[in-house]
Design an enzyme around this catalytic site. Structure first.
Site, PDB file in Angstrom:
ATOM      1  N   LYS A 156     -17.586  -1.357   5.236  1.00  0.00           N
ATOM      2  CA  LYS A 156     -17.898  -2.443   3.612  1.00  0.00           C
ATOM      3  C   LYS A 156     -19.037  -1.994   4.170  1.00  0.00           C
ATOM      4  O   LYS A 156     -19.905  -2.468   2.854  1.00  0.00           O
ATOM      5  CB  LYS A 156     -17.431  -3.516   4.765  1.00  0.00           C
ATOM      6  CG  LYS A 156     -17.548  -4.667   3.720  1.00  0.00           C
ATOM      7  CD  LYS A 156     -16.729  -6.137   4.197  1.00  0.00           C
ATOM      8  CE  LYS A 156     -16.707  -7.320   3.458  1.00  0.00           C
ATOM      9  NZ  LYS A 156     -16.079  -8.208   3.807  1.00  0.00           N
ATOM     10  N   PHE A 165     -11.480  -7.286  13.533  1.00  0.00           N
ATOM     11  CA  PHE A 165     -10.489  -8.477  12.196  1.00  0.00           C
ATOM     12  C   PHE A 165     -10.298  -7.026  11.400  1.00  0.00           C
ATOM     13  O   PHE A 165     -11.255  -6.862  11.203  1.00  0.00           O
ATOM     14  CB  PHE A 165     -10.470  -9.492  12.030  1.00  0.00           C
ATOM     15  CG  PHE A 165      -9.386  -9.926  11.073  1.00  0.00           C
ATOM     16  CD1 PHE A 165      -8.094  -9.821  11.163  1.00  0.00           C
ATOM     17  CD2 PHE A 165      -9.902  -9.706   9.798  1.00  0.00           C
ATOM     18  CE1 PHE A 165      -6.910 -10.725  10.397  1.00  0.00           C
ATOM     19  CE2 PHE A 165      -8.891 -10.338   8.466  1.00  0.00           C
ATOM     20  CZ  PHE A 165      -7.579 -10.697   9.253  1.00  0.00           C
ATOM     21  N   GLN A 166      -8.565  -6.733  11.347  1.00  0.00           N
ATOM     22  CA  GLN A 166      -7.875  -5.470  10.899  1.00  0.00           C
ATOM     23  C   GLN A 166      -9.024  -4.016  11.065  1.00  0.00           C
ATOM     24  O   GLN A 166      -9.143  -2.863  10.035  1.00  0.00           O
ATOM     25  CB  GLN A 166      -8.324  -6.253   9.352  1.00  0.00           C
ATOM     26  CG  GLN A 166      -7.341  -7.155   9.431  1.00  0.00           C
ATOM     27  CD  GLN A 166      -6.975  -7.392   7.542  1.00  0.00           C
ATOM     28  OE1 GLN A 166      -8.417  -7.277   6.231  1.00  0.00           O
ATOM     29  NE2 GLN A 166      -5.977  -8.076   6.781  1.00  0.00           N
ATOM     30  N   GLU A 182       0.704  -1.063  -0.406  1.00  0.00           N
ATOM     31  CA  GLU A 182      -0.032   0.276  -0.156  1.00  0.00           C
ATOM     32  C   GLU A 182       0.639   1.413  -0.352  1.00  0.00           C
ATOM     33  O   GLU A 182       0.656   2.359  -0.214  1.00  0.00           O
ATOM     34  CB  GLU A 182      -1.098   0.149   1.017  1.00  0.00           C
ATOM     35  CG  GLU A 182      -2.069  -1.176   1.066  1.00  0.00           C
ATOM     36  CD  GLU A 182      -1.298  -2.848   1.735  1.00  0.00           C
ATOM     37  OE1 GLU A 182      -0.695  -2.656   1.870  1.00  0.00           O
ATOM     38  OE2 GLU A 182      -2.633  -3.393   1.421  1.00  0.00           O
ATOM     39  N   MET A 188      24.512   9.425   3.263  1.00  0.00           N
ATOM     40  CA  MET A 188      23.951  10.261   3.599  1.00  0.00           C
ATOM     41  C   MET A 188      24.093  10.240   5.927  1.00  0.00           C
ATOM     42  O   MET A 188      25.403  11.666   5.803  1.00  0.00           O
ATOM     43  CB  MET A 188      22.569  11.111   3.535  1.00  0.00           C
ATOM     44  CG  MET A 188      23.048  12.579   3.881  1.00  0.00           C
ATOM     45  SD  MET A 188      23.842  13.951   3.028  1.00  0.00           S
ATOM     46  CE  MET A 188      23.007  14.070   1.350  1.00  0.00           C
TER      47      MET A 188
END
Lengths: 85, 554
Positions: free
Chosen positions: B165, B115-116, B53, B467
């Site tokens: 959802k 969940f999630q 993502e 760096m």
């Protein structure tokens, strides 16, 4: 450390209070007090915010003003004061 | 009587996206966003499956920056949504218009540690310009229209819309709302044009300090006209590169921590600093109270909060640069100052002499720049290679140099190049990366393979976090800590595993042919350039130091 009182008018939208508090903390202002209420007729919230900071209040006013749901931010000079710490 | 057609929330989303001209989105599916991915089947929007993502978010950023359109990315709830956050923070720091759509668990499950489930709405507060959570299907279209309006209005930025959802599955009237304008726009005070004109007329040694806001305001032509009419010597921030024509005789290059000596000395000596779409960032100013110490300031910006934030403006010009720059474009008599600046530019020009056989990265990047076709878009990651690209490559438009400026996000370059290539399929896209940054989103090579995107990757490889190593050597007594990457994979073999042609070079004599081969190859290509691990980026203004006290070598 300076004490300031802000008078904020905002649309009564999701998490608007959280947004204001998050901006105040991130921009270096400690919150001393808060009073909030909503006019259910107009769906406009009024928030009185008491903050303390070494930083000029204009920095916070400008950042809160950028929030999408904010209608107006004013500094109540009569209630704001500079403390000699 | 015809029955009004019903749409699901997922289908409505794509209708609104199409209403806003969205043709491409970047994302990754998952449980709580399945109804949206199901509706994707029937839409005209083309979806680019990324492999993380974060890659999707950076691709959306790259797409937006290369095209001037809104970038759109999708992710599911929980870890999918949290993986977007770095990309959104990057877009916020660089003012990039992105709309992120996240799936959320059903409203009945929200707040139950499902969940999630994660409170992405809460997490979004610090890393977006604005965010929404839709809990009523009847609000969905309006919220989506607002998201696009907010992303583009004023100072641009990312907006997140979290859609549970059940809202994605719910049915709603198929009529599309009209596009909305924003109710609470910030009211800008009038531009202080009179004061600014007076300051311009009084100035003997003015400098034009150009920031990323010029490109965001689509005001490159107006800026160049201003520079041409006034004749004011100019310098650029990292994100402003490309706004001024790099061949302009009065242009002195990038200022700040790794800026050119001519640019930094001119700013330190100027008596008027004209900041245009720039925000006095700490990497630009060095020690703030010694930055341009003798200068008055005219500050052009769209964001009221940037005025007086880090440097007090003597004249604030708030509003649209396309309108305000022409209003102040007056001829100035500053020939002596122009001559001085042009002489500094000659005196402190880059030196590409580099002893020995090892490859000198600045020379490689200059040669890539010289050989790349017109309208090439270059992306970078973050670190030494980024600064070398900024110093030694030339860009003729801000949309041709995409780099993570404010956030400085390693892992930006390759997925941003994916987004840029999708938005500009016929232009050459070059991703300049370092071996540390490259590994942070290396999975996006799979996106390049999947869509056969002809991205060219120039991988500057010193087997170090270069760096950080440079700073450890200079400012931490050479105590190198966790910056050695000698165990990097075989990058050529790695690229080949994704069907990407690749070549490794390690000697100066190999450089020119390798660049030609890369540029002439039709498909994606990775050119791994081994350099000396001790090479540093110069000049360098040490932390909390005035910009005229730069280090040039050790």
């Amino acid at each position: 450390m300076n004490n300031y009182q802000l008078m904020i008018k905002a649309d009564d939208k999701q998490v608007v209070l959280e947004r204001i508090l998050q901006v105040a903390r991130y921009r270096g202002f400690l919150i001393s007090g808060i009073h909030a209420q909503v006019n259910t007729g107009t769906n406009i919230g009024t928030i009185e915010l008491l903050v303390r900071s070494e930083r000029p209040i204009e920095l916070l006013v400008d950042q809160i003003n950028k929030l999408i749901d904010i209608k107006e931010v004013k500094v109540d000079n009569s209630a704001s004061q500079q403390c000699i710490a | 009587m015809a029955t009004e057609k019903k749409l699901t929330g997922g289908s409505l989303l794509f209708n609104v996206l199409e209403q806003h001209g969205v043709e491409h989105v970047f994302g990754y599916p998952g449980g709580a966003i399945m109804p949206i991915y199901d509706a994707l089947y029937d839409s005209n929007v083309e979806h680019f499956l990324c492999r993380h993502e974060q890659g999707a978010a950076f691709s959306a950023v790259g797409y937006a920056r290369a095209s001037g359109k809104v970038g759109v990315c999708f992710a599911t709830s929980g870890p999918g949504a949290t993986n977007l956050i770095t990309g959104l923070a990057d877009a916020l720091a660089d003012s990039i218009p992105v709309v992120a759509i996240t799936g959320q668990v059903a409203t009945s499950a929200m707040g139950s540690d499902a969940f999630q489930e994660i409170d992405i709405f809460g997490l979004s507060l610090a890393c977006t310009k604005h965010s929404f959570q839709v809990t009523d299907i009847n609000d969905l279209a309006k919220v989506l229209h607002q998201a696009f309006a907010i992303a583009l209005e004023g100072r641009q930025g990312p907006v997140l819309v979290d859609i549970p959802k059940d809202i994605q599955l719910a049915e709603v009237n198929g009529c599309l709302d009209k596009l909305v304008s924003l109710k609470n726009k910030v009211k800008l005070p009038p531009a202080n044009v009179g004061s600014a004109i007076a300051l311009l007329n009084q100035a003997k040694q003015p400098v034009l300090y150009v920031g990323g806001g010029v490109g965001m305001a689509n005001a490159v032509d107006e800026l160049r006209e201003f520079a041409s009419i006034t004749g004011v010597p100019s310098v650029s921030t990292l994100k402003g590169l490309g706004a001024i024509d790099p061949e302009d005789e009065n242009y002195l290059g990038m200022l700040g921590m790794h800026g050119t000596k001519a640019a930094n000395l001119a700013v330190q000596q100027c008596d008027l600093l004209i900041a245009v779409g720039a925000r006095f960032d700490d990497r630009v100013t060095g020690k703030l109270n010694e930055f341009a110490p003798n200068a008055k300031v005219i500050h052009f910006d769209i964001d009221t909060a940037e005025i007086n934030k880090r440097r007090v403006a003597d004249a604030a010009i708030l509003g649209d640069l396309k309108v305000n720059l022409p209003a102040l474009a007056i001829p100035l008599s500053i020939a002596t100052w122009q001559d001085k600046c042009q002489q500094m530019k000659v005196d402190f020009a880059w030196d590409y002499n580099h002893p020995g056989e090892s490859i000198f990265a600045p020379a490689v990047l200059k040669e890539v720049s010289d050989k790349m076709p017109k309208n090439t878009c270059v992306t970078t990651d973050v670190g030494q290679h980024q600064m070398w690209a900024a110093q030694h490559m030339l860009f003729d438009d801000p949309s041709n140099f995409l780099t993570s400026g404010g956030m400085g996000t390693m892992g930006f370059g390759v997925p941003a190049a994916v987004g840029a290539q999708v938005s500009r399929p016929t232009d050459c896209i070059v991703a300049v990366s370092g071996d540390g940054s490259f590994m942070m989103n290396v999975q996006e090579l799979s996106t390049i393979k999947r869509f056969q995107l002809p991205v060219k990757i120039v991988l500057i490889d010193n087997a170090k976090l270069g760096m950080v190593r440079q700073w450890q050597d200079l400012f931490f007594n050479g105590r190198l800590s966790e910056t050695d990457l000698a165990d990097n994979p075989d990058f050529v073999m790695l690229a080949n595993a994704f069907d990407i042609k690749a070549k490794l070079i390690s000697k100066k004599s190999e450089v020119s042919d390798a660049i030609e081969d890369m540029m002439n190859h039709d498909g994606p290509y990775l050119l791994q350039v081994k350099i000396n691990a001790q090479d540093n980026v110069w000049p360098l203004v040490p932390p909390n130091t005035a910009n005229d006290k730069m280090m040039e070598s050790t």
